[in-house]
Scaffold this motif. Structure first.
Motif, PDB file in Angstrom:
ATOM      1  N   PRO A  60       0.769  -1.254   0.093  1.00 20.40           N
ATOM      2  CA  PRO A  60      -0.082  -0.194  -0.070  1.00 20.40           C
ATOM      3  C   PRO A  60       0.882   1.343   0.019  1.00 20.40           C
ATOM      4  CG  PRO A  60      -0.897  -1.347   1.495  1.00 20.40           C
ATOM      5  CD  PRO A  60       0.465  -2.220   1.036  1.00 20.40           C
ATOM      6  N   THR A  61       0.643   2.320  -0.857  1.00 24.59           N
ATOM      7  CA  THR A  61       1.346   3.456  -1.005  1.00 24.59           C
ATOM      8  C   THR A  61       0.442   4.582  -1.096  1.00 24.59           C
ATOM      9  OG1 THR A  61       2.949   2.034  -2.461  1.00 24.59           O
ATOM     10  CG2 THR A  61       3.054   4.586  -2.783  1.00 24.59           C
ATOM     11  N   LEU A  62       0.781   5.479  -0.386  1.00 22.21           N
ATOM     12  CA  LEU A  62       0.177   6.812  -0.165  1.00 22.21           C
ATOM     13  C   LEU A  62      -0.066   7.346  -1.394  1.00 22.21           C
ATOM     14  CD1 LEU A  62      -1.234   8.902   1.815  1.00 22.21           C
ATOM     15  CD2 LEU A  62       0.970  10.000   1.864  1.00 22.21           C
ATOM     16  N   VAL A  63      -1.297   8.020  -1.761  1.00 24.33           N
ATOM     17  CA  VAL A  63      -1.584   8.651  -3.000  1.00 24.33           C
ATOM     18  C   VAL A  63      -1.375  10.135  -2.477  1.00 24.33           C
ATOM     19  CG1 VAL A  63      -3.263   9.568  -4.843  1.00 24.33           C
ATOM     20  CG2 VAL A  63      -3.322   6.859  -3.926  1.00 24.33           C
ATOM     21  N   GLU A  64      -0.117  10.806  -2.997  1.00 18.97           N
ATOM     22  CA  GLU A  64       0.253  12.104  -2.446  1.00 18.97           C
ATOM     23  C   GLU A  64      -0.723  12.993  -2.785  1.00 18.97           C
ATOM     24  OE1 GLU A  64       4.403  12.532  -3.007  1.00 18.97           O
ATOM     25  OE2 GLU A  64       4.978  10.753  -1.664  1.00 18.97           O
ATOM     26  N   SER A  65      -1.144  12.922  -4.066  1.00 20.43           N
ATOM     27  CA  SER A  65      -2.086  13.979  -4.704  1.00 20.43           C
ATOM     28  C   SER A  65      -3.404  14.219  -4.004  1.00 20.43           C
ATOM     29  CB  SER A  65      -2.230  13.836  -6.159  1.00 20.43           C
ATOM     30  OG  SER A  65      -2.901  12.759  -6.391  1.00 20.43           O
ATOM     31  N   LEU A  66      -3.819  13.437  -3.200  1.00 25.28           N
ATOM     32  CA  LEU A  66      -5.119  13.338  -2.613  1.00 25.28           C
ATOM     33  C   LEU A  66      -4.863  13.653  -1.023  1.00 25.28           C
ATOM     34  CD1 LEU A  66      -7.012  10.205  -3.734  1.00 25.28           C
ATOM     35  CD2 LEU A  66      -7.416  12.503  -4.402  1.00 25.28           C
ATOM     36  N   LEU A  67      -3.557  14.165  -0.800  1.00 25.42           N
ATOM     37  CA  LEU A  67      -3.302  14.667   0.621  1.00 25.42           C
ATOM     38  C   LEU A  67      -4.108  15.896   0.912  1.00 25.42           C
ATOM     39  CD1 LEU A  67       0.279  14.231   1.163  1.00 25.42           C
ATOM     40  CD2 LEU A  67      -1.316  13.039   2.125  1.00 25.42           C
ATOM     41  N   GLY A  68      -4.599  15.989   2.166  1.00 20.29           N
ATOM     42  CA  GLY A  68      -5.664  17.055   2.422  1.00 20.29           C
ATOM     43  C   GLY A  68      -7.039  16.977   1.879  1.00 20.29           C
ATOM     44  N   SER A  69      -7.441  15.871   1.108  1.00 20.75           N
ATOM     45  CA  SER A  69      -8.803  15.873   0.734  1.00 20.75           C
ATOM     46  C   SER A  69      -9.698  15.042   1.348  1.00 20.75           C
ATOM     47  CB  SER A  69      -8.649  15.174  -0.731  1.00 20.75           C
ATOM     48  OG  SER A  69      -7.985  16.061  -1.689  1.00 20.75           O
ATOM     49  N   GLN A  70     -10.686  15.314   1.994  1.00 22.97           N
ATOM     50  CA  GLN A  70     -11.563  14.467   2.835  1.00 22.97           C
ATOM     51  C   GLN A  70     -12.322  13.593   1.895  1.00 22.97           C
ATOM     52  OE1 GLN A  70     -11.369  14.285   6.034  1.00 22.97           O
ATOM     53  NE2 GLN A  70      -9.565  15.484   5.974  1.00 22.97           N
ATOM     54  N   VAL A  71     -11.969  12.399   1.732  1.00 24.68           N
ATOM     55  CA  VAL A  71     -12.479  11.389   0.708  1.00 24.68           C
ATOM     56  C   VAL A  71     -13.535  10.523   1.461  1.00 24.68           C
ATOM     57  CG1 VAL A  71     -11.923   9.436  -0.840  1.00 24.68           C
ATOM     58  CG2 VAL A  71     -10.320  11.332  -0.704  1.00 24.68           C
TER      59      VAL A  71
END
Length: 442
Positions: A60-71
């Motif tokens: 599992p690898t962090l999707v950095e472009s979604l940091l700060g997004s409340q998914v």
């Protein structure tokens, strides 16, 4: 990497509160809470993992472009992925762009999450993905689809073509929907009244009426009045979930299930999306070299993935005396079972009628088969008679030939005798010299 035949904890996620998991054809994703992060792993072809490249991830690898997004929700298809914003209701997609399934107005691949501009202004509450098509549900109950033609539900308004931008399903206008699910080549929705409408490119969408048009949204009569609250579509089969409490009148007094909100992770819309997003189809290419980057991750708390999976009509877990199930009123339960029994009796009568019609047709086919068999025997007998007549004619013809040969030989002998007598009479020689040419006179 080896296949796992039994469930095994993802060691890289130990210590993290995982609120949602979604699986695609060859990739997986999850959402963690406190803080909200999105992790993906698996096949990286076409950028479906959202890391800006096509490299495979074995962890599992962090999707950095979604940091700060409340998914609030995730959906994975055969070759692409989607995320749903919690507060804004905006949709972001990435991965393979064939047939325009990303909704960005083109067929290009997208290696990082990108907002679907065409959906801005609509508060989306759920997204579902198939192998080559996508669907979104708005807070108003509208359904929009895009991607590969033949499964989008637009056939009722002319020949369907690939849609590269989200387009509202006009046939469902005025039919408020609560949930949508994309299968391999079909879709299904659950309405506020608990009915199921389905459409697609083949018979897999489950209609029992032969006259139902494949790619035109049509209500499924067999599920009418069953209080359906959820539907999940796969490759060649579908599953519908019925709310027994609503059917019997027990539990909450709500007559229709509450619309799922875009709120907390683990909501009904998120779970439905994760369950229905297991798309099917063929891969878009071979796997590339593996690799991993990003922040380390840990495991979800035990039982977190199952929390709140049984919902009542209001979207909250029902509480009861035993096992969390509602206590049913005996009279209402008897009434419900009586109505169900009556329905089964009607279906049994229909089945008996169909069996009788089938028996009649079978008898007619058997009679026709007997007739054809007798005709075949007659033809076979005629064929045998023809063979006998042909043999007789052949023998008669041979006899005539032999007779003609005897007559010819007799005529030849008679001619020779006459010729010899003529030679003797004229003094040309004896009969023995009949074949010798006459010599010169002395």
């Amino acid at each position: 990497m080896q296949n796992e035949l039994v469930p095994k904890a993802v060691e890289a996620l130990v210590g993290f509160h995982v609120s949602q998991v979604a699986c695609g054809e060859f990739h997986t994703a999850c959402v963690t809470q406190n803080p909200t992060h999105v992790y993906t792993w698996g096949l990286g072809l076409s950028g479906r993992l959202g890391h800006g490249d096509e490299t495979d991830r074995h962890l599992p690898t962090l999707v950095e472009s979604l940091l700060g997004s409340q998914v609030a929700g995730l959906a994975l298809g055969g070759h692409h992925s989607a995320a749903l914003g919690e507060s804004s209701g905006q949709v972001m997609t990435w991965g393979g762009g064939a047939f325009g399934k990303l909704g960005h107005g083109n067929r290009l691949a997208q290696t990082t999450p990108k907002v679907v501009v065409a959906l801005q202004g609509r508060r989306v509450t759920q997204v579902s993905l198939g192998p080559h098509h996508s669907a979104a549900l708005t807070q108003k109950g509208e359904v929009l689809t895009w991607g590969q033609a033949g499964r989008l539900g637009h056939a009722s308004h002319g020949a369907e073509v690939d849609e590269m931008l989200p387009r509202q399903v006009a046939a469902l206008s005025g039919v408020p929907c609560l949930q949508v699910s994309c299968g391999h080549s079909h879709c299904a929705v659950v309405t506020e009244s608990g009915d199921v409408w389905a459409w697609g490119s083949n018979r897999a969408f489950g209609h029992t009426e032969p006259g139902a048009s494949p790619n035109v949204p049509t209500a499924m009569k067999v599920l009418k009045g069953k209080a359906i609250v959820m539907v999940a579509c796969s490759v060649t089969h579908n599953i519908a979930l019925s709310d027994y409490g609503r059917l019997t009148g027990a539990g909450k007094e709500a007559t229709t299930p509450a619309r799922p909100a875009v709120g907390a992770a683990g909501s009904s819309s998120s779970r439905r999306d994760s369950e229905a997003s297991t798309g099917s189809g063929t891969g878009e290419g071979a796997q590339g070299p593996g690799g991993a980057r990003g922040r380390p991750v840990g495991q979800a708390e035990e039982g977190a993935g199952l929390e709140g999976s049984l919902l009542d009509s209001s979207g909250s877990p029902e509480k009861g005396a035993k096992g969390g199930l509602p206590q049913l009123v005996p009279e209402r339960e008897v009434a419900f079972l009586s109505s169900e029994l009556k329905g089964y009796q009607e279906q049994t009568l229909k089945l008996a009628k169909l069996l009788q019609e089938t028996k009649t047709k079978l008898e007619a086919l058997q009679n026709e088969n007997s007739f054809l068999k007798s005709e075949l025997e007659v033809m076979h007998q005629c064929s045998n008679d023809s063979d006998e007549r042909l043999d007789t004619l052949r023998a008669h013809f041979n006899e005539r030939i032999r007779e003609m040969e005897r007559r010819y030989n007799d005529k030849e002998r008679a001619w020779r005798d006459t010729f010899n007598r003529l030679q003797v009479h004229l003094g040309l020689g004896s009969g023995a010299d009949v074949d010798a040419p006459p010599g010169p006179r002395s």
